[in-house]
Design a protein around this motif. Structure first.
Motif, PDB file in Angstrom:
ATOM      1  N   CYS A  49       0.826  -1.212   0.000  1.00 29.03           N
ATOM      2  CA  CYS A  49       0.000   0.000   0.000  1.00 29.03           C
ATOM      3  C   CYS A  49       0.858   1.260   0.000  1.00 29.03           C
ATOM      4  O   CYS A  49       0.490   2.269  -0.610  1.00 29.03           O
ATOM      5  N   MET A  52       2.195   1.740  -3.705  1.00 27.19           N
ATOM      6  CA  MET A  52       1.284   1.849  -4.843  1.00 27.19           C
ATOM      7  C   MET A  52       1.470   3.205  -5.500  1.00 27.19           C
ATOM      8  O   MET A  52       1.831   4.192  -4.859  1.00 27.19           O
ATOM      9  N   PHE A  61      -8.302   7.651  -2.100  1.00 30.25           N
ATOM     10  CA  PHE A  61      -7.809   6.282  -1.974  1.00 30.25           C
ATOM     11  C   PHE A  61      -6.417   6.325  -1.350  1.00 30.25           C
ATOM     12  O   PHE A  61      -5.400   6.333  -2.017  1.00 30.25           O
ATOM     13  N   ARG A  63      -3.284   5.318   1.577  1.00 24.89           N
ATOM     14  CA  ARG A  63      -2.588   4.121   2.063  1.00 24.89           C
ATOM     15  C   ARG A  63      -3.410   3.462   3.180  1.00 24.89           C
ATOM     16  O   ARG A  63      -3.521   2.230   3.224  1.00 24.89           O
ATOM     17  N   CYS A  66      -6.247   1.603   1.680  1.00 27.40           N
ATOM     18  CA  CYS A  66      -5.701   0.419   1.021  1.00 27.40           C
ATOM     19  C   CYS A  66      -5.453  -0.694   2.039  1.00 27.40           C
ATOM     20  O   CYS A  66      -5.872  -1.836   1.856  1.00 27.40           O
ATOM     21  N   SER A  89      -7.490  -8.654  -3.697  1.00 28.34           N
ATOM     22  CA  SER A  89      -8.229  -7.441  -4.065  1.00 28.34           C
ATOM     23  C   SER A  89      -9.333  -7.762  -5.068  1.00 28.34           C
ATOM     24  O   SER A  89     -10.418  -7.159  -5.026  1.00 28.34           O
ATOM     25  N   GLN A 195     -13.954   1.895  -5.192  1.00 28.27           N
ATOM     26  CA  GLN A 195     -12.724   1.888  -4.401  1.00 28.27           C
ATOM     27  C   GLN A 195     -12.006   0.546  -4.539  1.00 28.27           C
ATOM     28  O   GLN A 195     -10.776   0.490  -4.653  1.00 28.27           O
ATOM     29  N   LEU A 199      -8.395  -0.508  -5.902  1.00 29.36           N
ATOM     30  CA  LEU A 199      -7.450  -1.344  -5.170  1.00 29.36           C
ATOM     31  C   LEU A 199      -6.872  -2.434  -6.075  1.00 29.36           C
ATOM     32  O   LEU A 199      -5.677  -2.733  -6.015  1.00 29.36           O
ATOM     33  N   ALA A 202      -4.264  -0.829  -8.171  1.00 30.65           N
ATOM     34  CA  ALA A 202      -3.072  -0.497  -7.395  1.00 30.65           C
ATOM     35  C   ALA A 202      -2.222  -1.732  -7.115  1.00 30.65           C
ATOM     36  O   ALA A 202      -0.996  -1.703  -7.236  1.00 30.65           O
TER      37      ALA A 202
END
Length: 215
Positions: A49, A52, A61, A63, A66, A89, A195, A199, A202
């Motif tokens: 995280c 990313m 969004f 850390r 995440c 994820s 979201q 993720l 990411a």
């Protein structure tokens, strides 16, 4: 109220547009090429995280978001590498889509809504059906991923796949935010779906080895 809803819808559309460009974003990022990660601890979730890529168009969004989302799945505790987190994820996205689709179906079956809301529900469920069809494809690609050092196009196929997830999630969010009736029912839930699509993006980026160029 109308102005606020319209503004939020415009934001959602901008998110969708950003996902449309994801497959051609190689010029914006730098490949690790054997470089050490930007952040390193003994915790895989924290590392992933923290490392990313920063997306200016999704400031919310963070850390922290995440990490909390990944840790909501108990499998994150036993994840061995970034590939496992990318798969986790996708599982989170798939379960969230199924939950919201069920809510939309129940609302549709109630019959107590306008014709415009009926159409919004129909389009939104089509978007989520697209997510449900696409996740297994993206998952298979991640499971078979083999790093190709020095290949700047190595991630293109992955980004094509996750762009489809993000676009569908953003489209549904836009339909809901533009409909006051639906917004009262599922606005928070559809926001969470987007979201989680973010993720996925990411974690796939971290797995492939791209990072934000902070120079």
């Amino acid at each position: 109220m109308v102005a606020a809803t319209t503004t939020t819808s415009v934001v959602a559309l901008l998110f969708a547009a950003a996902f449309l460009t994801v497959a051609t974003h190689a010029v914006d990022i730098e490949h690790h090429q054997g470089k050490p990660p930007q952040y390193k601890t003994s915790d895989l979730v924290t590392n992933s995280c923290a490392n990313m890529r920063a997306h200016d168009w999704i400031p919310q969004f963070t850390r922290k978001r995440c990490e909390s989302t990944l840790r909501s799945d108990k499998q994150s505790v036993v994840a061995k590498d970034e590939r496992d987190l990318a798969l986790i994820s996708m599982n989170l996205l798939q379960s969230s889509v199924a939950k919201v689709d069920s809510i939309l179906r129940q609302h549709s079956d109630s019959g107590h809504h306008s014709s415009s809301t009926t159409l919004s529900i129909r389009y939104c469920r089509l978007d989520y059906a697209a997510v449900a069809r696409t996740v297994p494809m993206c998952r298979a690609m991640v499971q078979e991923y083999v790093a190709v050092p020095g290949d700047p196009t190595a991630g293109d196929d992955f980004y094509d796949c996750i762009a489809r997830l993000g676009n569908a999630a953003a489209n549904c969010w836009d339909y809901v935010l533009a409909d006051d009736e639906l917004a009262k029912v599922v606005s928070k839930a559809v926001g969470e779906v987007f979201q989680r699509a973010t993720l996925v993006r990411a974690m796939v980026e971290v797995m492939i080895g791209f990072r934000h160029d902070s120079s």
